[in-house]
Design a protein around this motif. Sequence first.
Motif, short mmCIF file in Angstrom:
data_model
loop_
_atom_site.label_atom_id
_atom_site.label_comp_id
_atom_site.label_asym_id
_atom_site.label_seq_id
_atom_site.Cartn_x
_atom_site.Cartn_y
_atom_site.Cartn_z
N GLN A 116 -4.61 0.53 14.86
CA GLN A 116 -5.27 0.97 16.08
C GLN A 116 -5.34 -0.17 17.10
O GLN A 116 -5.75 0.05 18.24
CB GLN A 116 -6.66 1.53 15.78
N LYS B 99 0.83 -1.21 0.00
CA LYS B 99 0.00 0.00 0.00
C LYS B 99 0.86 1.26 0.00
O LYS B 99 0.38 2.34 -0.29
CB LYS B 99 -0.94 -0.01 1.20
N ARG C 201 -6.25 0.93 9.28
CA ARG C 201 -6.76 1.52 10.52
C ARG C 201 -7.00 0.44 11.57
O ARG C 201 -6.61 0.57 12.73
CB ARG C 201 -8.03 2.30 10.23
N ARG C 202 -7.62 -0.65 11.15
CA ARG C 202 -7.92 -1.77 12.06
C ARG C 202 -6.63 -2.35 12.64
O ARG C 202 -6.55 -2.65 13.82
CB ARG C 202 -8.71 -2.84 11.32
N LEU D 25 -5.25 6.08 8.61
CA LEU D 25 -6.62 6.36 9.04
C LEU D 25 -7.62 6.34 7.89
O LEU D 25 -8.81 6.06 8.10
CB LEU D 25 -6.68 7.71 9.77
N GLU D 26 -7.16 6.61 6.67
CA GLU D 26 -8.06 6.61 5.50
C GLU D 26 -8.34 5.21 4.96
O GLU D 26 -9.27 5.03 4.19
CB GLU D 26 -7.45 7.48 4.39
N ASP D 27 -7.54 4.23 5.36
CA ASP D 27 -7.68 2.85 4.87
C ASP D 27 -8.23 1.98 6.00
O ASP D 27 -7.59 1.82 7.03
CB ASP D 27 -6.31 2.35 4.42
N ASP D 28 -9.45 1.44 5.81
CA ASP D 28 -10.10 0.67 6.87
C ASP D 28 -9.25 -0.50 7.38
O ASP D 28 -9.19 -0.76 8.59
CB ASP D 28 -11.47 0.15 6.41
N GLU D 29 -8.61 -1.19 6.46
CA GLU D 29 -7.79 -2.35 6.84
C GLU D 29 -6.58 -1.92 7.68
O GLU D 29 -6.29 -2.50 8.73
CB GLU D 29 -7.33 -3.08 5.58
N ASP E 235 -7.14 7.79 16.92
CA ASP E 235 -8.14 8.41 16.05
C ASP E 235 -7.72 9.79 15.55
O ASP E 235 -8.21 10.26 14.52
CB ASP E 235 -9.48 8.54 16.79
#
Length: 176
Positions: free
Chosen positions: A85, A17, A81-82, A75-79, A40
Amino acid sequence: MEVSLDLPDGFQSIMQKFAGSPGQQAVIRLLLERGFSVNDDGRVVSGDIEIPYTQVAEAAGVDRRVVDSTTEAILEDDELRRIFQNISQIPSLMDLAPVLDLTVVTVEVQDADEPGIVAEVTGLLAEHGISIRQTISEDPEFTDEPRLYLVTDEDLPGDVLTELMNKPFVRSVELS
């Protein structure tokens, strides 16, 4: 240190990515190696402690703006971010071993991707009644020569050390 990424392609999927930015890849590698999270607000944290971008940038060998753009991308990429975080750091007893009168057994192996290495080494120590306080295995994605570290309450007797060194997957064993 071993990190479970819960991704089909693991570490490479994350690095892909950021294929166009070696600087961002350096930041990602640092975050994973150190177990740093991104909150966040896009801040790099260890637990509840915020780590300034300037310090992250210095450790990664990049400009602080690269850290900022990397955390924004996370933070813009859900995967991503998971993952970032939920990553956490695990304290190591290795540096404390001399102070606490513990032994660190370092095992270098032929092929770190071979299954069952940790089980076989810990099983051998258990068979000989040696208590293991902590086990840390470096991820082959992070280092060219990953090692297995075991922190024990006592020194390994010579026969156990010999038995461990004679395992076909073992390249070397060091005690400290």
